[in-house]
Design an enzyme around this catalytic site. Structure first.
Site, PDB file in Angstrom:
ATOM      1  N   TYR A 164       0.838  -1.207   0.000  1.00  8.19           N
ATOM      2  CA  TYR A 164       0.000   0.000   0.000  1.00  8.19           C
ATOM      3  C   TYR A 164       0.877   1.263   0.000  1.00  8.19           C
ATOM      4  CZ  TYR A 164      -3.945   2.938   1.712  1.00  8.19           C
ATOM      5  OH  TYR A 164      -4.923   3.890   1.877  1.00  8.19           O
ATOM      6  N   LYS A 168       0.817   4.076  -2.854  1.00  5.38           N
ATOM      7  CA  LYS A 168       0.438   5.453  -2.527  1.00  5.38           C
ATOM      8  C   LYS A 168       1.599   6.416  -2.787  1.00  5.38           C
ATOM      9  CE  LYS A 168      -3.849   4.899  -1.232  1.00  5.38           C
ATOM     10  NZ  LYS A 168      -4.886   5.213  -2.219  1.00  5.38           N
TER      11      LYS A 168
HETATM   12  N1  LIG Z   1     -10.099   5.844   5.215  1.00  3.51           N
HETATM   13  C1  LIG Z   1      -8.946   6.436   5.447  1.00  3.51           C
HETATM   14  O1  LIG Z   1      -8.635   6.885   6.564  1.00  3.51           O
HETATM   15  C2  LIG Z   1      -7.955   6.604   4.324  1.00  3.51           C
HETATM   16  C3  LIG Z   1      -6.689   7.103   4.653  1.00  3.51           C
HETATM   17  C4  LIG Z   1      -5.755   7.308   3.627  1.00  3.51           C
HETATM   18  C5  LIG Z   1      -6.103   7.015   2.330  1.00  3.51           C
HETATM   19  N2  LIG Z   1      -7.327   6.517   2.025  1.00  3.51           N
HETATM   20  C6  LIG Z   1      -7.628   6.235   0.618  1.00  3.51           C
HETATM   21  O2  LIG Z   1      -8.818   6.911   0.259  1.00  3.51           O
HETATM   22  C7  LIG Z   1      -9.531   6.126  -0.701  1.00  3.51           C
HETATM   23  C8  LIG Z   1     -10.949   5.851  -0.188  1.00  3.51           C
HETATM   24  O3  LIG Z   1     -10.834   5.074   1.001  1.00  3.51           O
HETATM   25  P1  LIG Z   1     -12.112   4.641   1.883  1.00  3.51           P
HETATM   26  O4  LIG Z   1     -11.656   4.624   3.282  1.00  3.51           O
HETATM   27  O5  LIG Z   1     -13.296   5.431   1.501  1.00  3.51           O
HETATM   28  O6  LIG Z   1     -12.267   3.121   1.427  1.00  3.51           O
HETATM   29  P2  LIG Z   1     -13.577   2.231   1.143  1.00  3.51           P
HETATM   30  O7  LIG Z   1     -13.148   0.818   1.239  1.00  3.51           O
HETATM   31  O8  LIG Z   1     -14.725   2.682   1.979  1.00  3.51           O
HETATM   32  O9  LIG Z   1     -13.931   2.604  -0.395  1.00  3.51           O
HETATM   33  C9  LIG Z   1     -13.125   2.191  -1.446  1.00  3.51           C
HETATM   34  C10 LIG Z   1     -14.053   1.845  -2.602  1.00  3.51           C
HETATM   35  O10 LIG Z   1     -13.239   1.493  -3.741  1.00  3.51           O
HETATM   36  C11 LIG Z   1     -13.935   0.468  -4.447  1.00  3.51           C
HETATM   37  N3  LIG Z   1     -12.992  -0.261  -5.297  1.00  3.51           N
HETATM   38  C12 LIG Z   1     -12.052  -1.157  -4.912  1.00  3.51           C
HETATM   39  N4  LIG Z   1     -11.389  -1.631  -5.974  1.00  3.51           N
HETATM   40  C13 LIG Z   1     -11.905  -1.015  -7.076  1.00  3.51           C
HETATM   41  C14 LIG Z   1     -11.609  -1.083  -8.443  1.00  3.51           C
HETATM   42  N5  LIG Z   1     -10.671  -1.900  -8.931  1.00  3.51           N
HETATM   43  N6  LIG Z   1     -12.331  -0.302  -9.305  1.00  3.51           N
HETATM   44  C15 LIG Z   1     -13.315   0.514  -8.840  1.00  3.51           C
HETATM   45  N7  LIG Z   1     -13.635   0.599  -7.515  1.00  3.51           N
HETATM   46  C16 LIG Z   1     -12.937  -0.141  -6.651  1.00  3.51           C
HETATM   47  C17 LIG Z   1     -14.542  -0.404  -3.356  1.00  3.51           C
HETATM   48  O11 LIG Z   1     -15.622  -1.174  -3.837  1.00  3.51           O
HETATM   49  C18 LIG Z   1     -14.968   0.659  -2.331  1.00  3.51           C
HETATM   50  O12 LIG Z   1     -16.321   1.029  -2.471  1.00  3.51           O
HETATM   51  C19 LIG Z   1      -8.698   4.870  -0.941  1.00  3.51           C
HETATM   52  O13 LIG Z   1      -7.853   5.047  -2.061  1.00  3.51           O
HETATM   53  C20 LIG Z   1      -7.859   4.772   0.314  1.00  3.51           C
HETATM   54  O14 LIG Z   1      -6.673   4.046   0.080  1.00  3.51           O
HETATM   55  C21 LIG Z   1      -8.260   6.296   2.996  1.00  3.51           C
END
Ligand SMILES: NC(=O)c1ccc[n+]([C@@H]2O[C@H](COP(=O)([O-])OP(=O)(O)OC[C@H]3O[C@@H](n4cnc5c(N)ncnc54)[C@H](O)[C@@H]3O)[C@@H](O)[C@H]2O)c1
Length: 307
Positions: A164, A168
């Site tokens: 990851y 990233k």
């Molecule tokens: N939640 C956090 O604190 C956090 C922190 C840093 C970064 N992020 C990043 O922010 C983004 C959103 O995270 P989140 O927490 O809302 O996650 P989440 O799991 O709630 O949502 C991610 C979504 O991406 C979809 N997905 C996965 N693979 C896919 C693909 N190949 N094509 C299309 N859709 C796909 C999933 O179905 C899901 O609905 C991600 O990239 C995550 O890495 C999140």
């Protein structure tokens, strides 16, 4: 009053998920027509469901906005092509791409399977490349575009997440590599460090707690829940997608919780210079004593310059 994204068309990959869902809704609230792309996978990338994308589309339409669902995987070049085609066939243009799709497959490196590395790199990093490569020619032809890659503070390192972190960090490389290339066509590209309580952070409550407490808010306090909500990211991301953000490109912007932050680029901090070839003894003396701090020139015995 004219909304700031009236007439704009946006794609949000992972747009049915926690943070992506709120970003989709905020873009729509500001007037953009949104392609809500989501495969509806589980957290590790398995399975399929149309429910997440459909749910966000219903909410947007129910609030008077315009949106369409798409269920293709952004991890595949053909999938990205179909996502972009959905925007063009439904709305006739493409102004904004937010790549928020994400999965995690955490594992210490000595236990990590090849597929756990590949799956994470494919969604986050190849996903970014795939969607950007499809969107850019259209944005160039329109002389306008806003691209946001959802990176993570884990790009700076996090235990058990080398796949990851690499993905990233690679997204930041794409941003820095493309910012100048796209500037001439009025296309900006930035990475954001988001954060929220979503299914992705369920196992990481100590990290969330550390973040919150940095801001002087006890994790148990009544504000803590609101601070960690996905929606706190959305207006900041949406703002970066407006015309007003034309001069913000090539940046890493923190959008989590109360602040909006900007991270430094990597810059050369200190140089020890020696005109003739370094020998191991020189390195042993000079690097050990002074590469990471300035010391009086006299202590260097005239052998090196600090620049
Ligand atoms: N939640 C956090 O604190 C956090 C922190 C840093 C970064 N992020 C990043 O922010 C983004 C959103 O995270 P989140 O927490 O809302 O996650 P989440 O799991 O709630 O949502 C991610 C979504 O991406 C979809 N997905 C996965 N693979 C896919 C693909 N190949 N094509 C299309 N859709 C796909 C999933 O179905 C899901 O609905 C991600 O990239 C995550 O890495 C999140």
């Amino acid at each position: 009053m004219k909304k700031s994204l009236e007439g704009r068309v946006a794609i949000v990959t992972g747009g049915g998920g926690g943070i992506g869902g709120e970003v989709s809704k905020w873009l729509a609230k500001e007037g953009a027509a949104v392609v809500v792309n989501d495969v509806g996978s589980d957290l590790s990338g398995g399975g399929f469901s149309s429910t997440p994308a459909d749910g966000i589309v219903s909410e947007i339409i129910g609030s008077g906005g315009d949106a369409v669902a798409n269920y293709d995987s952004v991890a595949q070049p053909d999938g990205a092509k179909r996502i972009v085609n959905a925007a063009m066939s439904m709305f006739g243009r493409l102004d904004i791409v937010c790549h928020a799709a994400g999965i995690v497959r955490d594992r210490m490196v000595f236990n990590m399977l090849e597929e756990e590395w590949d799956d994470v790199i494919n969604v986050h990093l190849y996903g970014a490349l795939n969607i950007v490569a499809e969107a850019v020619p259209i944005m160039k032809s329109q002389s306008y575009g806003r691209i946001i890659l959802f990176s993570s503070v884990s790009a700076l390192g996090n235990l058990g997440q080398c796949n990851y972190s690499a993905a990233k960090g690679g997204q930041i490389g794409i941003v820095q590599g493309l910012a100048d290339e796209l500037k001439v066509d009025n296309i900006t590209i930035n990475a954001v460090f988001p954060g929220a309580d979503t299914r992705m952070t369920e196992g990481m409550s100590s990290t969330a707690r550390a973040y919150i407490e940095q801001w002087g808010v006890s994790a148990e306090s009544s504000d803590a829940q609101g601070i960690r909500s996905s929606v706190r990211n959305a207006p900041k991301v949406a703002y970066l997608c407006t015309e007003a953000a034309a001069n913000i490109t090539g940046q890493v912007i923190g959008v989590f919780g109360p602040p909006m932050t900007v991270y430094s680029q990597r810059v050369l901090m200190r140089k020890l210079y020696k005109s003739n070839a370094w020998q191991f003894d020189d390195l042993d003396f000079a690097i050990g004593s002074s590469l990471n701090r300035n010391i009086p020139e006299s202590r260097l015995g005239g052998k090196y310059e600090q620049r």
